[in-house]
Motif scaffolding. Structure first.
Motif, PDB file in Angstrom:
ATOM      1  N   SER A  82      -7.382   2.142  -9.329  1.00 56.73           N
ATOM      2  CA  SER A  82      -6.398   3.501  -9.572  1.00 56.73           C
ATOM      3  C   SER A  82      -5.395   3.449  -8.405  1.00 56.73           C
ATOM      4  O   SER A  82      -4.121   3.319  -8.040  1.00 56.73           O
ATOM      5  N   LEU A  83      -5.964   3.265  -7.449  1.00 51.63           N
ATOM      6  CA  LEU A  83      -5.341   3.318  -5.835  1.00 51.63           C
ATOM      7  C   LEU A  83      -4.843   2.124  -5.884  1.00 51.63           C
ATOM      8  O   LEU A  83      -3.801   2.196  -4.611  1.00 51.63           O
ATOM      9  N   GLY A  84      -5.064   0.601  -6.111  1.00 53.45           N
ATOM     10  CA  GLY A  84      -3.762  -0.262  -5.613  1.00 53.45           C
ATOM     11  C   GLY A  84      -3.693  -0.162  -6.438  1.00 53.45           C
ATOM     12  O   GLY A  84      -2.455  -0.616  -5.704  1.00 53.45           O
ATOM     13  N   ARG A  85      -3.422   0.095  -7.949  1.00 51.24           N
ATOM     14  CA  ARG A  85      -1.949   0.402  -8.493  1.00 51.24           C
ATOM     15  C   ARG A  85      -0.735   1.565  -7.841  1.00 51.24           C
ATOM     16  O   ARG A  85       0.041   1.605  -8.951  1.00 51.24           O
ATOM     17  N   SER A  86      -2.223   2.277  -7.591  1.00 49.34           N
ATOM     18  CA  SER A  86      -1.070   3.163  -6.055  1.00 49.34           C
ATOM     19  C   SER A  86      -0.494   2.871  -5.184  1.00 49.34           C
ATOM     20  O   SER A  86       0.536   3.362  -3.961  1.00 49.34           O
ATOM     21  N   LYS A 123      -3.320  -6.926  -4.301  1.00 54.52           N
ATOM     22  CA  LYS A 123      -3.780  -7.378  -2.907  1.00 54.52           C
ATOM     23  C   LYS A 123      -3.763  -6.381  -1.602  1.00 54.52           C
ATOM     24  O   LYS A 123      -4.497  -6.398  -0.723  1.00 54.52           O
ATOM     25  N   THR A 124      -4.247  -5.129  -2.263  1.00 54.37           N
ATOM     26  CA  THR A 124      -3.460  -3.856  -0.937  1.00 54.37           C
ATOM     27  C   THR A 124      -6.087  -3.498  -1.530  1.00 54.37           C
ATOM     28  O   THR A 124      -5.940  -2.380  -0.313  1.00 54.37           O
ATOM     29  N   VAL A 125      -5.990  -4.673  -2.383  1.00 52.06           N
ATOM     30  CA  VAL A 125      -8.240  -3.815  -2.104  1.00 52.06           C
ATOM     31  C   VAL A 125      -8.527  -4.730  -1.882  1.00 52.06           C
ATOM     32  O   VAL A 125      -7.993  -6.355  -2.295  1.00 52.06           O
ATOM     33  N   HIS A 126      -9.157  -4.116  -1.167  1.00 54.02           N
ATOM     34  CA  HIS A 126     -10.647  -5.366  -0.126  1.00 54.02           C
ATOM     35  C   HIS A 126     -11.235  -5.219  -0.018  1.00 54.02           C
ATOM     36  O   HIS A 126     -12.076  -3.852  -0.688  1.00 54.02           O
ATOM     37  N   PHE A 127     -12.693  -5.691  -0.329  1.00 53.58           N
ATOM     38  CA  PHE A 127     -13.591  -5.399   0.220  1.00 53.58           C
ATOM     39  C   PHE A 127     -14.589  -6.154   1.131  1.00 53.58           C
ATOM     40  O   PHE A 127     -14.398  -7.284   1.667  1.00 53.58           O
ATOM     41  N   ASN A 186      -4.845   9.871  -4.353  1.00 50.66           N
ATOM     42  CA  ASN A 186      -3.862   9.258  -4.283  1.00 50.66           C
ATOM     43  C   ASN A 186      -2.807  10.482  -4.282  1.00 50.66           C
ATOM     44  O   ASN A 186      -1.800  10.488  -3.031  1.00 50.66           O
ATOM     45  N   LYS A 187      -2.891  11.543  -5.000  1.00 52.35           N
ATOM     46  CA  LYS A 187      -1.725  12.536  -4.885  1.00 52.35           C
ATOM     47  C   LYS A 187      -1.952  13.473  -4.075  1.00 52.35           C
ATOM     48  O   LYS A 187      -0.911  14.160  -3.351  1.00 52.35           O
ATOM     49  N   GLU A 188      -3.477  13.582  -3.373  1.00 53.18           N
ATOM     50  CA  GLU A 188      -3.478  14.159  -2.115  1.00 53.18           C
ATOM     51  C   GLU A 188      -2.865  13.547  -1.189  1.00 53.18           C
ATOM     52  O   GLU A 188      -1.964  14.042   0.318  1.00 53.18           O
ATOM     53  N   LEU A 189      -3.221  12.717  -0.985  1.00 60.42           N
ATOM     54  CA  LEU A 189      -1.886  11.694   0.382  1.00 60.42           C
ATOM     55  C   LEU A 189      -0.649  11.252   0.119  1.00 60.42           C
ATOM     56  O   LEU A 189      -0.324  11.485   1.419  1.00 60.42           O
ATOM     57  N   ILE A 190      -0.266  11.496  -1.152  1.00 60.39           N
ATOM     58  CA  ILE A 190       1.498  11.923  -1.091  1.00 60.39           C
ATOM     59  C   ILE A 190       1.830  13.235  -0.720  1.00 60.39           C
ATOM     60  O   ILE A 190       2.846  13.284  -0.265  1.00 60.39           O
TER      61      ILE A 190
END
Length: 301
Positions: A23-27, A73-77, A293-297
């Motif tokens: 969800s966050l990566g797609r955001s 690409k924004t998701v890291h492990f 994501n909504k809270e960050l926005i």
């Protein structure tokens, strides 16, 4: 890994954590998933009651999920154990067992729970294979089989009622003196469910598939499946250290979008609910990711 600062750090990379990461990566969020590789269902042979994945191994579902999440690409492990988390002015600092430090604006715990097995020989070996916790996940596969429930009191009574939907060949083993009241005892007897109060010594099994329950008095009863809900504790102590409220039942207290009682910290998956299943873990992670994501926005707009 050169990057140290993230918008969100997710501690726990199983079904709920990976779902939130997607969800966050797609955001378009910079996300780090920290995982130590010890899911609670790691020895369960098949996962059920999750459409499109029914009957797959838990490991196969996780591997496919990680591959898909990793395509963003924004998701890291990071493979390792988070051992410290500190609230900072603008977010959080997380330290791993190897000494790595990461910072984030938001923190999500998808860390699950750790089962505390009773002192019954064979219990742990059979857990998730022939000793089961959820009839919705595994009941169909042992329907109509000779089955025992290891529980007592109110839980024993309600569990017996529930499992009787899948099999009438059922016995309740209280592993000591029964704590059911007389009305509960009579109701179970009226439904053909016997109550065995003798202390359990061991489960006889072959390759984790149970064949007999052995009691302290030397008696045995043959069974094909056992249901039990052992005691548990939070798999990760960090939420409580950070001040997150833990419910009387032992779960991290969250609201409907999985916010904890500490601003900036979310929790999802088995750590937050007694309804333990892959499908529900995935659902809760997706909700938590969208809410973060909504809270960050809202904070940046």
């Amino acid at each position: 890994m050169n990057q140290k600062n993230f918008e969100v750090v997710i501690i726990g990379g199983s079904y709920s954590g990976l779902s939130a990461a997607m969800s966050l990566g797609r955001s378009l969020r910079q996300v780090l998933v920290i995982d130590s590789g010890l899911p609670c269902n790691r020895q369960t042979p098949h996962s059920h009651n999750f459409i499109t994945h029914d009957g797959e191994t838990p490991a196969a579902i996780s591997a496919k999920a990680r591959l898909q999440v990793g395509s963003y690409k924004t998701v890291h492990f990071y493979e390792g154990l988070a051992i410290e988390a500190v609230k900072k002015q603008n977010g959080f600092e997380i330290k791993t067992e190897s000494g790595e430090l990461f910072t984030s604006k938001k923190l999500l715990f998808a860390t699950g729970v750790k089962d505390l097995f009773p002192k019954i020989k064979g219990f742990e070996e059979c857990w998730g294979i022939s000793v089961l916790h959820c009839p919705y996940c595994h009941g169909y596969e042992v329907k109509n089989e000779k089955t025992a429930i290891v529980a007592n009191g109110e839980m024993g009574f309600e569990y017996a009622k529930l499992i009787s939907n899948w099999t009438k060949n059922l016995q309740l083993c209280t592993n000591g003196k029964s704590q059911l009241n007389s009305e509960q005892t009579q109701i179970l007897k009226n439904h053909g469910i016997s109550i065995l109060e003798e202390e359990i010594v061991s489960f006889e099994h072959t390759s984790a598939y149970i064949s007999n329950i052995v009691f302290k008095n030397g008696e045995k009863i043959p069974v094909k499946a056992v249901y039990s809900r052992p005691a548990f504790e939070q798999h990760c102590p960090l939420p409580q250290i950070l001040g997150c409220v833990i419910s009387e039942q032992g779960f991290i207290k969250v609201d409907f979008v999985h916010k904890t009682t500490v601003p900036g910290i979310y929790a999802s998956g088995d750590a937050t609910t007694q309804m333990r299943s892959v499908a529900l873990a995935v659902s809760s992670g997706s909700v938590a990711g969208a809410a973060i994501n909504k809270e960050l926005i809202d904070e940046d707009f």
